[in-house]
Design a protein around this motif. Structure first.
Motif, PDB file in Angstrom:
ATOM      1  N   MET A  34      37.105 -28.388  35.015  1.00 41.31           N
ATOM      2  CA  MET A  34      37.019 -27.614  33.938  1.00 41.31           C
ATOM      3  C   MET A  34      36.099 -26.446  34.528  1.00 41.31           C
ATOM      4  N   ALA A  35      36.645 -25.418  35.184  1.00 44.96           N
ATOM      5  CA  ALA A  35      36.050 -24.372  35.601  1.00 44.96           C
ATOM      6  C   ALA A  35      35.315 -23.520  34.554  1.00 44.96           C
ATOM      7  N   ASP A  36      36.208 -23.182  33.429  1.00 43.80           N
ATOM      8  CA  ASP A  36      35.707 -22.412  32.358  1.00 43.80           C
ATOM      9  C   ASP A  36      34.841 -23.072  31.555  1.00 43.80           C
ATOM     10  N   ALA A  37      33.614 -22.315  31.179  1.00 38.22           N
ATOM     11  CA  ALA A  37      32.629 -23.065  30.292  1.00 38.22           C
ATOM     12  C   ALA A  37      33.340 -23.207  28.839  1.00 38.22           C
ATOM     13  N   GLN A  38      33.255 -24.313  28.017  1.00 37.76           N
ATOM     14  CA  GLN A  38      33.874 -24.440  26.604  1.00 37.76           C
ATOM     15  C   GLN A  38      32.814 -24.937  25.937  1.00 37.76           C
ATOM     16  N   ASP A  39      33.107 -24.279  24.449  1.00 37.65           N
ATOM     17  CA  ASP A  39      31.976 -24.767  23.406  1.00 37.65           C
ATOM     18  C   ASP A  39      32.327 -26.088  23.150  1.00 37.65           C
ATOM     19  N   VAL A  40      31.273 -27.150  23.003  1.00 41.80           N
ATOM     20  CA  VAL A  40      31.250 -28.408  22.753  1.00 41.80           C
ATOM     21  C   VAL A  40      32.054 -28.526  21.339  1.00 41.80           C
ATOM     22  N   VAL A  41      31.604 -27.886  20.333  1.00 40.10           N
ATOM     23  CA  VAL A  41      32.376 -27.705  19.058  1.00 40.10           C
ATOM     24  C   VAL A  41      33.889 -27.758  19.091  1.00 40.10           C
ATOM     25  N   GLU A  42      34.217 -26.887  19.901  1.00 36.61           N
ATOM     26  CA  GLU A  42      35.733 -26.630  20.131  1.00 36.61           C
ATOM     27  C   GLU A  42      36.326 -27.790  20.944  1.00 36.61           C
ATOM     28  N   LEU A  43      35.585 -28.130  21.824  1.00 31.67           N
ATOM     29  CA  LEU A  43      36.124 -29.467  22.731  1.00 31.67           C
ATOM     30  C   LEU A  43      36.279 -30.576  21.726  1.00 31.67           C
ATOM     31  N   ILE A  44      35.330 -31.127  20.900  1.00 34.58           N
ATOM     32  CA  ILE A  44      35.300 -32.015  19.794  1.00 34.58           C
ATOM     33  C   ILE A  44      36.435 -31.598  18.853  1.00 34.58           C
ATOM     34  N   LEU A  45      36.432 -30.611  18.480  1.00 36.11           N
ATOM     35  CA  LEU A  45      37.833 -30.387  17.764  1.00 36.11           C
ATOM     36  C   LEU A  45      39.177 -30.694  18.166  1.00 36.11           C
ATOM     37  N   GLN A  46      39.100 -30.269  19.286  1.00 34.83           N
ATOM     38  CA  GLN A  46      40.499 -30.618  20.082  1.00 34.83           C
ATOM     39  C   GLN A  46      40.914 -31.978  20.267  1.00 34.83           C
ATOM     40  N   ASP A  47      39.773 -32.809  20.444  1.00 37.01           N
ATOM     41  CA  ASP A  47      39.802 -34.321  20.682  1.00 37.01           C
ATOM     42  C   ASP A  47      40.274 -34.859  19.098  1.00 37.01           C
ATOM     43  N   HIS A  48      40.031 -34.152  18.197  1.00 33.50           N
ATOM     44  CA  HIS A  48      40.148 -34.471  16.729  1.00 33.50           C
ATOM     45  C   HIS A  48      41.659 -34.383  16.482  1.00 33.50           C
ATOM     46  N   ARG A  49      42.092 -33.258  16.847  1.00 38.74           N
ATOM     47  CA  ARG A  49      43.474 -32.853  16.828  1.00 38.74           C
ATOM     48  C   ARG A  49      44.448 -33.727  17.472  1.00 38.74           C
ATOM     49  N   ARG A  50      43.994 -34.019  18.836  1.00 42.61           N
ATOM     50  CA  ARG A  50      44.784 -35.095  19.590  1.00 42.61           C
ATOM     51  C   ARG A  50      44.940 -36.244  19.102  1.00 42.61           C
ATOM     52  N   MET A  51      43.910 -36.679  18.350  1.00 43.62           N
ATOM     53  CA  MET A  51      43.825 -38.109  17.693  1.00 43.62           C
ATOM     54  C   MET A  51      44.609 -38.101  16.612  1.00 43.62           C
ATOM     55  N   GLU A  52      44.704 -37.048  15.770  1.00 43.65           N
ATOM     56  CA  GLU A  52      45.707 -37.107  14.796  1.00 43.65           C
ATOM     57  C   GLU A  52      47.062 -36.932  15.106  1.00 43.65           C
ATOM     58  N   ASP A  53      47.567 -36.182  16.255  1.00 47.16           N
ATOM     59  CA  ASP A  53      48.767 -36.346  16.894  1.00 47.16           C
ATOM     60  C   ASP A  53      49.149 -37.854  17.470  1.00 47.16           C
ATOM     61  N   LEU A  54      48.207 -38.540  17.884  1.00 43.44           N
ATOM     62  CA  LEU A  54      48.515 -40.125  18.345  1.00 43.44           C
ATOM     63  C   LEU A  54      48.792 -40.788  17.216  1.00 43.44           C
ATOM     64  N   PHE A  55      47.768 -40.494  16.047  1.00 35.09           N
ATOM     65  CA  PHE A  55      48.312 -41.327  14.864  1.00 35.09           C
ATOM     66  C   PHE A  55      49.791 -41.233  14.285  1.00 35.09           C
ATOM     67  N   ARG A  56      50.166 -39.917  14.296  1.00 42.28           N
ATOM     68  CA  ARG A  56      51.679 -39.547  13.903  1.00 42.28           C
ATOM     69  C   ARG A  56      52.381 -40.472  14.789  1.00 42.28           C
ATOM     70  N   ARG A  57      52.009 -40.616  16.433  1.00 43.20           N
ATOM     71  CA  ARG A  57      53.147 -41.298  17.336  1.00 43.20           C
ATOM     72  C   ARG A  57      53.131 -42.644  16.857  1.00 43.20           C
ATOM     73  N   MET A  58      51.932 -43.118  16.815  1.00 45.58           N
ATOM     74  CA  MET A  58      51.461 -44.598  16.560  1.00 45.58           C
ATOM     75  C   MET A  58      52.305 -44.961  15.101  1.00 45.58           C
ATOM     76  N   ARG A  59      52.566 -43.977  14.183  1.00 41.62           N
ATOM     77  CA  ARG A  59      53.320 -44.439  13.010  1.00 41.62           C
ATOM     78  C   ARG A  59      54.749 -44.392  12.910  1.00 41.62           C
ATOM     79  N   SER A  60      55.153 -43.738  13.927  1.00 44.14           N
ATOM     80  CA  SER A  60      56.551 -43.493  14.339  1.00 44.14           C
ATOM     81  C   SER A  60      57.368 -44.506  14.894  1.00 44.14           C
ATOM     82  N   VAL A  61      58.517 -45.212  14.271  1.00 45.36           N
ATOM     83  CA  VAL A  61      59.340 -46.126  15.028  1.00 45.36           C
ATOM     84  C   VAL A  61      60.009 -45.770  15.908  1.00 45.36           C
ATOM     85  N   GLU A  62      60.262 -44.520  16.166  1.00 41.41           N
ATOM     86  CA  GLU A  62      60.893 -43.761  17.112  1.00 41.41           C
ATOM     87  C   GLU A  62      60.086 -43.448  18.413  1.00 41.41           C
TER      88      GLU A  62
END
Length: 163
Positions: free
Chosen positions: A1-29
């Motif tokens: 990670m060469a670029d400095a990144q705002d911790v708030v945005e990094l945490i939000l990115q993780d939250h959105r990734r978790m939501e994507d993974l919830f969708r995948r865990m719910r999908s029988v496909e």
């Protein structure tokens, strides 16, 4: 990670990734077990990095409520317990698995929503960007360290829950 990144945005990115993974865990496909493995690693690494690097730093700001930060840590415990229960279910996609998944979704979604409205908005308003970027570097470094250590294994999650 060469670029400095705002911790708030990094945490939000993780939250959105978790939501994507919830969708995948719910999908029988989808590869539900694979999505759970990725989710377990991300949830544990994310929470451990927040508690080690972000929350202690934010408690130093007078306009960020210490009780909200401590409540966030308590909600991490609840999410970890729900994760452990799901990881211990034998059959992916069984009725028990689906039930435990929904308990996990509820715990993590509730926490992410509260954290975004209270702690993260407080950080945006009260913490200078340079400090948020510094915290972002520390957050990413600790999260990566956790991920490399296999932090989402059922054994490690059990240790965290029991400690």
């Amino acid at each position: 990670m060469a670029d400095a990144q705002d911790v708030v945005e990094l945490i939000l990115q993780d939250h959105r990734r978790m939501e994507d993974l919830f969708r995948r865990m719910r999908s029988v496909e989808d590869d539900r077990a694979g999505a759970l493995r990725e989710f377990a690693d991300l949830l544990i690494a994310h929470a451990q990095a927040e508690e080690a690097e972000v929350y202690p730093a934010l408690k130093r700001y007078k306009n960020i409520d210490d009780e909200e930060v401590e409540h966030g840590e308590h909600e991490h415990d609840e999410g970890n317990e729900a994760l452990l229960e799901l990881l211990q279910v034998e059959e992916v996609g069984s009725q028990e698995w689906d039930s435990k998944l929904e308990e996990l979704v509820e715990a993590v979604t509730h926490h992410a929503d509260e954290e975004e409205r209270t702690i993260l908005n407080g950080a945006r308003e009260n913490v200078a960007m340079a400090r948020r970027e510094e915290l972002g570097r520390a957050f990413v470094q600790e999260r990566e360290r956790q991920l490399k250590a296999g932090c989402g294994s059922v054994e490690n999650v059990r240790k965290i829950v029991e400690s």
